[in-house]
Design a protein around this motif. Structure first.
Motif, mmCIF file in Angstrom:
data_model
loop_
_atom_site.group_PDB
_atom_site.id
_atom_site.type_symbol
_atom_site.label_atom_id
_atom_site.label_comp_id
_atom_site.label_asym_id
_atom_site.label_seq_id
_atom_site.Cartn_x
_atom_site.Cartn_y
_atom_site.Cartn_z
ATOM 1 N N ARG A 154 -51.247 54.198 6.666
ATOM 2 C CA ARG A 154 -52.549 53.716 7.516
ATOM 3 C C ARG A 154 -53.293 53.131 6.262
ATOM 4 N NH1 ARG A 154 -54.463 59.085 7.510
ATOM 5 N NH2 ARG A 154 -54.859 58.843 5.406
ATOM 6 N N ASP A 155 -53.597 53.855 4.919
ATOM 7 C CA ASP A 155 -54.368 53.459 3.862
ATOM 8 C C ASP A 155 -53.897 51.965 3.280
ATOM 9 O OD1 ASP A 155 -55.600 55.387 4.797
ATOM 10 O OD2 ASP A 155 -54.859 56.697 2.849
ATOM 11 N N ASP A 156 -52.758 51.844 2.773
ATOM 12 C CA ASP A 156 -52.173 50.731 2.383
ATOM 13 C C ASP A 156 -51.588 49.616 3.011
ATOM 14 O OD1 ASP A 156 -52.955 52.076 0.043
ATOM 15 O OD2 ASP A 156 -50.861 52.744 -0.518
ATOM 16 N N LEU A 157 -51.008 50.013 4.037
ATOM 17 C CA LEU A 157 -50.143 48.892 4.959
ATOM 18 C C LEU A 157 -51.020 48.494 6.189
ATOM 19 C CD1 LEU A 157 -46.541 50.193 5.064
ATOM 20 C CD2 LEU A 157 -47.568 48.658 3.657
ATOM 21 N N GLY A 158 -52.185 49.355 6.320
ATOM 22 C CA GLY A 158 -52.959 49.006 7.502
ATOM 23 C C GLY A 158 -52.558 48.973 8.926
ATOM 24 N N LEU A 159 -51.348 49.788 8.862
ATOM 25 C CA LEU A 159 -50.976 49.889 10.440
ATOM 26 C C LEU A 159 -51.556 50.701 11.282
ATOM 27 C CD1 LEU A 159 -47.261 50.566 9.389
ATOM 28 C CD2 LEU A 159 -48.039 48.436 10.153
ATOM 29 N N HIS A 160 -51.486 50.409 12.600
ATOM 30 C CA HIS A 160 -52.024 51.052 13.562
ATOM 31 C C HIS A 160 -51.404 52.342 14.303
ATOM 32 C CE1 HIS A 160 -54.329 51.961 17.317
ATOM 33 N NE2 HIS A 160 -53.124 51.679 18.058
ATOM 34 N N ARG A 161 -50.038 52.292 14.185
ATOM 35 C CA ARG A 161 -49.222 53.099 14.778
ATOM 36 C C ARG A 161 -47.678 53.377 14.145
ATOM 37 N NH1 ARG A 161 -45.408 52.392 18.884
ATOM 38 N NH2 ARG A 161 -45.033 54.282 20.237
ATOM 39 N N ARG A 188 -33.195 60.510 2.298
ATOM 40 C CA ARG A 188 -33.834 59.146 2.718
ATOM 41 C C ARG A 188 -34.560 58.840 4.003
ATOM 42 N NH1 ARG A 188 -29.423 53.714 3.450
ATOM 43 N NH2 ARG A 188 -30.867 52.366 3.305
ATOM 44 N N PHE A 189 -35.702 58.079 3.463
ATOM 45 C CA PHE A 189 -36.697 57.984 4.515
ATOM 46 C C PHE A 189 -36.987 56.264 4.680
ATOM 47 C CE2 PHE A 189 -37.194 61.848 2.748
ATOM 48 C CZ PHE A 189 -38.004 62.520 3.737
ATOM 49 N N ASN A 190 -36.777 55.978 6.052
ATOM 50 C CA ASN A 190 -37.119 54.255 6.324
ATOM 51 C C ASN A 190 -38.235 54.257 7.162
ATOM 52 O OD1 ASN A 190 -34.371 53.162 4.990
ATOM 53 N ND2 ASN A 190 -33.597 54.627 6.422
ATOM 54 N N LEU A 191 -39.338 53.488 6.622
ATOM 55 C CA LEU A 191 -40.176 52.960 7.687
ATOM 56 C C LEU A 191 -39.707 51.451 7.950
ATOM 57 C CD1 LEU A 191 -42.914 53.698 8.668
ATOM 58 C CD2 LEU A 191 -43.885 52.653 6.687
ATOM 59 N N SER A 192 -39.462 51.179 9.207
ATOM 60 C CA SER A 192 -38.598 49.871 9.419
ATOM 61 C C SER A 192 -39.364 49.325 10.637
ATOM 62 C CB SER A 192 -37.215 50.104 9.559
ATOM 63 O OG SER A 192 -37.088 51.093 10.790
ATOM 64 N N GLY A 193 -38.778 48.178 11.012
ATOM 65 C CA GLY A 193 -39.444 47.476 12.221
ATOM 66 C C GLY A 193 -40.625 47.167 11.943
ATOM 67 N N ILE A 194 -41.310 46.821 10.998
ATOM 68 C CA ILE A 194 -42.868 46.736 10.830
ATOM 69 C C ILE A 194 -43.279 45.421 11.528
ATOM 70 C CG2 ILE A 194 -44.808 46.244 9.329
ATOM 71 C CD1 ILE A 194 -43.249 48.018 7.401
ATOM 72 N N VAL A 195 -43.986 45.636 12.545
ATOM 73 C CA VAL A 195 -44.559 44.302 13.458
ATOM 74 C C VAL A 195 -46.090 44.239 13.169
ATOM 75 C CG1 VAL A 195 -44.839 43.375 15.539
ATOM 76 C CG2 VAL A 195 -42.841 44.757 15.096
ATOM 77 N N ARG A 196 -46.374 43.054 12.911
ATOM 78 C CA ARG A 196 -47.689 42.622 12.404
ATOM 79 C C ARG A 196 -48.475 42.397 13.704
ATOM 80 N NH1 ARG A 196 -49.689 45.661 8.356
ATOM 81 N NH2 ARG A 196 -48.235 45.797 6.638
ATOM 82 N N GLY A 197 -49.734 41.493 13.522
ATOM 83 C CA GLY A 197 -50.087 40.896 14.622
ATOM 84 C C GLY A 197 -50.864 41.967 15.639
ATOM 85 N N PRO A 198 -51.032 41.950 16.735
ATOM 86 C CA PRO A 198 -51.876 42.977 17.535
ATOM 87 C C PRO A 198 -51.083 44.100 17.849
ATOM 88 C CG PRO A 198 -50.833 41.592 18.916
ATOM 89 C CD PRO A 198 -50.622 40.798 17.780
ATOM 90 N N PHE A 199 -49.792 44.209 17.266
ATOM 91 C CA PHE A 199 -49.207 45.474 17.444
ATOM 92 C C PHE A 199 -49.407 46.610 16.255
ATOM 93 C CE2 PHE A 199 -44.623 47.434 18.521
ATOM 94 C CZ PHE A 199 -45.266 48.352 19.425
ATOM 95 N N GLN A 200 -49.086 46.153 14.910
ATOM 96 C CA GLN A 200 -49.401 46.857 13.623
ATOM 97 C C GLN A 200 -48.815 48.133 13.870
ATOM 98 O OE1 GLN A 200 -50.793 45.624 10.838
ATOM 99 N NE2 GLN A 200 -51.131 43.688 11.913
ATOM 100 N N ASN A 201 -47.416 48.105 13.808
ATOM 101 C CA ASN A 201 -46.549 49.234 14.442
ATOM 102 C C ASN A 201 -45.345 49.250 13.354
ATOM 103 O OD1 ASN A 201 -45.913 51.343 16.621
ATOM 104 N ND2 ASN A 201 -43.749 50.129 16.308
ATOM 105 N N ALA A 202 -44.717 50.387 13.257
ATOM 106 C CA ALA A 202 -43.393 50.680 12.370
ATOM 107 C C ALA A 202 -42.744 51.942 13.165
ATOM 108 C CB ALA A 202 -43.702 50.844 11.025
#
Length: 180
Positions: A124-131, A82-96
């Motif tokens: 990176r490529d689909d969600l556009g997260l920074h970190r 099981r793999f969880n990418l959670s706590g996704i925060v947008r705005g200036p943070f772009q983090n999970a």
């Protein structure tokens, strides 16, 4: 987006669905002793289909909201991780945050590394997260290797970070920067 087929010998990664609750409960029961040193202390209720169905309902809702993705690693119809990418925060943070486990009988085959690398690419490529961030117990050298192979860097140590196996434990903190 997160569906990856044939990672190795017919092992696939896909988003978990409510219909997976029985198999997820079976995976947790099968791996109860294996996961105990690495996870929060679990009540007997946690290992039931009903508890896993309730958890998956919240995870499916979080996926629909774009705030988390809960993924299963499957060997046929058997959940082996099981793999969880959670706590996704947008705005200036772009983090999970990233968390994961692999079935005891499948550990050491490079599956965690392949999946974490795939998740980093999608982040990176689909969600556009920074970190993306992750943490490990100080003595979890296997997970630390997985993270380093996927491009994560060690950024520090957090004292008494999470209550694991019934005790507040120190964790190493890792991150991968996806867009500079």
């Amino acid at each position: 987006m997160f569906t990856v087929t044939d990672l190795a010998d017919g092992i696939d990664l896909r988003p978990l669905e409510l219909a997976d609750s029985s198999e997820l409960a079976a995976a947790y029961v099968r791996n109860r002793a294996h996961l105990a040193p690495w996870e929060p202390a679990r009540s007997d209720e946690f290992f039931t289909e009903a508890a896993q169905a309730a958890d998956l309902r919240s995870k499916v809702a979080a996926t629909a909201a774009g705030s988390a993705y809960s993924l299963g690693l499957f060997d046929g119809t058997t959940i082996v991780g099981r793999f969880n990418l959670s706590g996704i925060v947008r705005g200036p943070f772009q983090n999970a945050g990233l968390g994961y486990w692999v079935d005891a009988q499948y550990a050491g085959r490079g599956l965690a590394t392949a999946v974490v690398q795939a998740i980093v690419r999608v982040a990176r490529d689909d969600l556009g997260l920074h970190r993306v961030e992750a943490s490990t117990l100080l003595h979890n050298h296997g997970s630390q290797r997985v993270l380093r192979k996927a491009g994560f860097e060690h950024i520090g140590m957090a004292p008494s970070y999470l209550r694991i196996a019934g005790t507040w434990q120190d964790h190493n903190l890792y991150q991968v920067i996806l867009h500079r």
